[in-house]
Design a protein around this motif. Sequence first.
Motif, PDB file in Angstrom:
ATOM      1  N   ILE A  49     -16.433  20.233   1.402  1.00  0.00           N
ATOM      2  CA  ILE A  49     -16.904  19.603   2.636  1.00  0.00           C
ATOM      3  C   ILE A  49     -16.834  20.655   3.731  1.00  0.00           C
ATOM      4  N   GLU A  50     -17.932  20.809   4.453  1.00  0.00           N
ATOM      5  CA  GLU A  50     -18.016  21.819   5.508  1.00  0.00           C
ATOM      6  C   GLU A  50     -18.488  21.160   6.795  1.00  0.00           C
ATOM      7  N   GLY A  51     -17.941  21.579   7.909  1.00  0.00           N
ATOM      8  CA  GLY A  51     -18.396  21.071   9.194  1.00  0.00           C
ATOM      9  C   GLY A  51     -17.246  20.660  10.091  1.00  0.00           C
ATOM     10  N   GLY A  52     -17.617  20.126  11.259  1.00  0.00           N
ATOM     11  CA  GLY A  52     -16.641  19.733  12.271  1.00  0.00           C
ATOM     12  C   GLY A  52     -16.319  18.249  12.226  1.00  0.00           C
ATOM     13  N   LYS A  89     -20.299  16.526   8.946  1.00  0.00           N
ATOM     14  CA  LYS A  89     -19.735  17.184   7.771  1.00  0.00           C
ATOM     15  C   LYS A  89     -20.715  16.988   6.633  1.00  0.00           C
ATOM     16  N   TYR A  90     -20.868  17.987   5.816  1.00  0.00           N
ATOM     17  CA  TYR A  90     -21.799  17.879   4.708  1.00  0.00           C
ATOM     18  C   TYR A  90     -21.210  18.536   3.466  1.00  0.00           C
ATOM     19  N   THR A 101     -27.358  15.851   8.319  1.00  0.00           N
ATOM     20  CA  THR A 101     -27.445  15.102   9.571  1.00  0.00           C
ATOM     21  C   THR A 101     -26.483  13.918   9.619  1.00  0.00           C
ATOM     22  N   LEU A 102     -25.760  13.665   8.542  1.00  0.00           N
ATOM     23  CA  LEU A 102     -24.828  12.547   8.500  1.00  0.00           C
ATOM     24  C   LEU A 102     -23.418  13.046   8.252  1.00  0.00           C
ATOM     25  N   LEU A 103     -22.455  12.171   8.418  1.00  0.00           N
ATOM     26  CA  LEU A 103     -21.058  12.505   8.203  1.00  0.00           C
ATOM     27  C   LEU A 103     -20.730  12.336   6.723  1.00  0.00           C
ATOM     28  N   GLY A 104     -20.583  13.435   5.985  1.00  0.00           N
ATOM     29  CA  GLY A 104     -20.276  13.393   4.559  1.00  0.00           C
ATOM     30  C   GLY A 104     -18.775  13.482   4.312  1.00  0.00           C
ATOM     31  N   SER A 105     -18.315  12.785   3.286  1.00  0.00           N
ATOM     32  CA  SER A 105     -16.885  12.811   2.972  1.00  0.00           C
ATOM     33  C   SER A 105     -16.655  12.428   1.513  1.00  0.00           C
ATOM     34  N   PHE A 106     -15.413  12.469   1.089  1.00  0.00           N
ATOM     35  CA  PHE A 106     -14.965  12.062  -0.242  1.00  0.00           C
ATOM     36  C   PHE A 106     -15.752  12.741  -1.360  1.00  0.00           C
ATOM     37  N   ASN A 107     -15.763  14.053  -1.323  1.00  0.00           N
ATOM     38  CA  ASN A 107     -16.443  14.902  -2.286  1.00  0.00           C
ATOM     39  C   ASN A 107     -15.747  14.831  -3.653  1.00  0.00           C
TER      40      ASN A 107
END
Length: 191
Positions: free
Chosen positions: A110-113, A117-118, A138-144
């Motif tokens: 997961i990368e980003g602020g 996050k993506y 463009t969306l908040l990514g999580s739980f990779n």
Amino acid sequence: MIRFSPSFQVVLAVLCAVFSFTSCDYLQAEITWLGAATTISTAGASDAQAVMNNNDQVTAIWIDGTDIKFTNWTQSGGWSAEAIAVAAGGAVTSPRLVMNTSGQTMVTWIEGGTTLKYITRSTFSGSWSASASVSSNTLLGSFNELVMNTNGQVIAGWQEQSGTNVKCLTATFVFGSTWSSPVSARGYPSI
């Protein structure tokens, strides 16, 4: 006493060395080590992951600042020097790692602020590929999460959030090919 195979001992040693454990008492077992512990990372490493294939090849990754670092181990060559797999250039968390029987490796993270996050990925087949996004940027990514099936197909799963709408997505990858388009595992339920 529980005895682990030499290769499994290497994986345990990786996790202990990266996290600077002096003992692995939490295993509630007596482990016969092959020798003295080997430090494979610099101080400050976090989020270590290690994988081993059925050819006794081991790859370990960890986060060091905004870099994802790695080392490889083989029975004939021992540990390779610590090196940067990916210089992400931003906040990095939750690396996930898989490896096939040929030693080809996939890592996602997961990368980003805080607001964006993506899920990003890189592959290793002798050298690391440039990183590329798996999820929407463009969306908040999580739980990779990342797994590999017995056919060598990599499956990435993650969650994307837009406001109070959340959806779980998956994408697949086979070495020598490209990523599939993300597929929704379920719709956009409200939280």
